[in-house]
Design an enzyme around this catalytic site. Structure first.
Site, PDB file in Angstrom:
ATOM      1  N   CYS A 119      40.154  44.421  37.376  1.00 21.59           N
ATOM      2  CA  CYS A 119      40.767  43.321  36.614  1.00 21.59           C
ATOM      3  C   CYS A 119      39.684  42.264  36.483  1.00 21.59           C
ATOM      4  CB  CYS A 119      41.996  42.783  37.340  1.00 21.59           C
ATOM      5  SG  CYS A 119      43.224  44.066  37.655  1.00 21.59           S
ATOM      6  N   ALA A 120      38.707  42.570  35.645  1.00 21.09           N
ATOM      7  CA  ALA A 120      37.390  41.948  35.747  1.00 21.09           C
ATOM      8  C   ALA A 120      37.278  40.544  35.147  1.00 21.09           C
ATOM      9  CB  ALA A 120      36.359  42.863  35.093  1.00 21.09           C
ATOM     10  N   ALA A 121      38.035  40.253  34.100  1.00 24.62           N
ATOM     11  CA  ALA A 121      37.854  38.971  33.406  1.00 24.62           C
ATOM     12  C   ALA A 121      38.269  37.805  34.319  1.00 24.62           C
ATOM     13  CB  ALA A 121      38.698  38.958  32.134  1.00 24.62           C
ATOM     14  N   PRO A 122      37.573  36.675  34.217  1.00 24.73           N
ATOM     15  CA  PRO A 122      36.507  36.343  33.257  1.00 24.73           C
ATOM     16  C   PRO A 122      35.099  36.748  33.663  1.00 24.73           C
ATOM     17  CG  PRO A 122      37.089  34.414  34.536  1.00 24.73           C
ATOM     18  CD  PRO A 122      37.981  35.516  35.023  1.00 24.73           C
ATOM     19  N   GLY A 123      34.939  37.450  34.785  1.00 23.17           N
ATOM     20  CA  GLY A 123      33.649  38.079  35.040  1.00 23.17           C
ATOM     21  C   GLY A 123      32.772  37.448  36.107  1.00 23.17           C
ATOM     22  N   LYS A 125      33.002  37.732  39.361  1.00 20.23           N
ATOM     23  CA  LYS A 125      32.662  38.754  40.362  1.00 20.23           C
ATOM     24  C   LYS A 125      31.896  39.910  39.716  1.00 20.23           C
ATOM     25  CE  LYS A 125      36.615  37.602  43.277  1.00 20.23           C
ATOM     26  NZ  LYS A 125      37.382  36.819  42.276  1.00 20.23           N
ATOM     27  N   ASP A 170      44.476  48.821  29.654  1.00 27.33           N
ATOM     28  CA  ASP A 170      45.231  48.845  30.906  1.00 27.33           C
ATOM     29  C   ASP A 170      44.579  49.865  31.834  1.00 27.33           C
ATOM     30  OD1 ASP A 170      46.993  49.197  32.979  1.00 27.33           O
ATOM     31  OD2 ASP A 170      48.776  49.309  31.716  1.00 27.33           O
ATOM     32  N   ASN A 192      47.242  30.228  44.355  1.00 22.03           N
ATOM     33  CA  ASN A 192      47.570  29.309  45.446  1.00 22.03           C
ATOM     34  C   ASN A 192      47.402  27.876  44.985  1.00 22.03           C
ATOM     35  OD1 ASN A 192      44.788  28.218  46.574  1.00 22.03           O
ATOM     36  ND2 ASN A 192      44.509  30.375  46.026  1.00 22.03           N
ATOM     37  N   CYS A 237      44.019  35.889  45.627  1.00 25.68           N
ATOM     38  CA  CYS A 237      43.908  34.480  46.032  1.00 25.68           C
ATOM     39  C   CYS A 237      45.306  33.946  46.328  1.00 25.68           C
ATOM     40  CB  CYS A 237      43.163  33.654  44.995  1.00 25.68           C
ATOM     41  SG  CYS A 237      43.903  33.667  43.366  1.00 25.68           S
TER      42      CYS A 237
END
Lengths: 306, 149
Positions: A119-123, A125, A170, A192, A237
């Site tokens: 679930c990469a966006a916005p990138g 990591k 997906d 959080n 998070c």
């Protein structure tokens, strides 16, 4: 009678006190006003810690190295927006919260890996993974939200990532045609209150349960994508155990996986949640509590396929 | 390919990359990616981003940095203040050019450099009697793009 249930939920299972009471039951007296400092990560694809420290210091920025991070610095003082400097546009550093940086560092990708960022966006990591890989190996990044994928593409371009393949879709149904030695699942979660001032107003326990279901669907997909002995780094998070320890307990019960101990600041995963006893294995997970680590809330689990 | 090739010629590069096209975007692949059989379904970005075709070819940051490392490309070097104005979309006044690599001639294209790195490119021309490097593309585009993508 669905409407009356909704009313009950909005009175009793939402709000600041409801969530703070939950955290107290988990052993932490939080005030709901904790903060995390701004932080940057040096992009080692393009520069070195020494070079960026020298440049930003000469511009009046005061940075303090975060002892548990490889290339992370807390911003103590800056007279300008660090998200709009020439050095930022050149991709020499990224703005990235400290707990978030620790997630990729824990996955420890390297040049020999085939990595999937689910679930990469916005990138943030994704670019960090590419830096650990030295722009070598293969890095697949997937996200379902097209608008956020644009941000992901921009980040890869800005940071000079050259080993990436970005897919819009997906991840639970995409056929990527390969298996992965390492997977990062930074799962969509309830978030959080540290990074979202309106969090207590927006969230209810029903959101938490809904997110936990989505996360289990994603965890099932990970198993399909990982090669034997492959490693998954699961991160959220969220401070809510339903999205964290309880999901890991479910994963251990339903799939052929083990957990690896994570060492770092913060605390071990909870093995007792609201009176429910969990497997001792769960203590190998890791939690960043805002009152202990002075970061946002964060949960990490390192999962190995058997 | 035509727009990319024209852009490369304009800044004096002899680069001739193998190009992968995804819609209007252009990429080039490193050896590992070239060897990999990867699915094209849902693919939106691959390898090193070269840029995209619009009215002109709009170069990507990775391509600009490759060109900056080439000796033959024409470059103008700026100080911090002029570089900041440039990434905010402004042209560069001639007096703010600190150093030139290659011959400076009206009508020619130049990579715009700051501190050894490329921050965009432009054309040397006369505007209202004043000689400037006309801003054709700068890295501030990242921030402007975030709002419009």
């Amino acid at each position: 009678m669905a409407w009356s249930r909704t009313l009950v939920v909005s009175r009793e299972e939402t709000g600041k006190q409801f969530f703070l009471d939950r955290y107290r039951m988990l052993g932490h007296r939080l005030t709901g006003d904790e903060k995390t400092p701004k932080a940057i990560r040096v992009n080692t694809i393009k520069t070195s810690d020494a070079e960026i420290m020298e440049t930003l210091t000469s511009l009046g920025v005061k940075l303090t190295r975060v002892p548990y991070l490889d290339h992370g610095y807390v911003v103590e003082k800056s007279g300008f927006s660090l998200g709009a400097s020439i050095e930022y546009l050149l991709g020499l550093y990224s703005l990235q919260e400290t707990a978030s940086q620790f997630a990729t560092q824990t996955l420890a990708p390297n040049a020999g890996d085939v990595v999937l960022d689910m679930c990469a966006a916005p990138g943030g990591k994704t670019t960090q993974i590419a830096a650990y890989m030295g722009n070598k190996g293969l890095l697949y990044a997937v996200d379902v939200d097209r608008r956020r994928v644009y941000a992901l593409e921009n980040n890869l371009e800005r940071c000079g990532v050259e080993n990436g393949l970005v897919y819009h879709g997906d991840v639970t149904s995409l056929d990527l045609g390969t298996r992965f030695s390492k997977v990062l699942l930074d799962a969509p979660c309830s978030g959080n209150y540290i990074t979202d001032p309106g969090w207590f107003r927006k969230r209810s326990i029903e959101d938490v349960h809904r997110n936990a279901e989505t996360q289990r669907r994603l965890l099932t997909a990970v198993v399909r994508h990982l090669e034997p002995e492959g490693t998954l780094l699961y991160a959220t998070c969220s401070l809510e155990p339903e999205e964290n320890e309880l999901n890991m307990e479910w994963l251990l019960s339903n799939h052929e996986v083990t957990l690896e101990e994570i060492d770092g600041p913060g605390e071990k995963g909870l093995t007792e949640v609201f009176g429910q006893r969990l497997s001792e294995e769960i203590s190998k997970c890791h939690r960043f509590w805002p009152n202990i680590t002075h970061t946002q809330g964060f949960f990490l689990a390192k999962v190995v396929m058997r | 390919m035509r727009l990319l090739k024209r852009f490369l010629e304009q800044v004096g590069s002899r680069m001739d990359p193998e190009v992968l096209s995804i819609d209007s975007k252009r990429f080039t692949l490193n050896q590992e990616l070239e060897r990999q059989q990867f699915s094209r379904r849902g693919l939106v970005y691959a390898g090193t981003y070269l840029g995209r075709n619009r009215r002109l070819f709009e170069p990507g940051s990775p391509l600009l940095q490759v060109l900056a490392a080439e000796e033959d490309t024409r470059k103008v070097h700026l100080g911090r203040d002029a570089a900041w104005l440039f990434v905010c979309g402004r042209d560069v006044f001639e007096e703010n050019i600190r150093r030139v690599e290659g011959v400076i001639e009206l009508g020619r294209h130049y990579l715009v450099m700051f501190d050894g790195r490329c921050i965009g490119y432009g054309r040397y021309e006369t505007s209202a009697g004043i000689r400037v490097i006309r801003n054709l593309f700068d890295l501030g585009d990242f921030l402007r793009r975030e709002g419009s993508d």
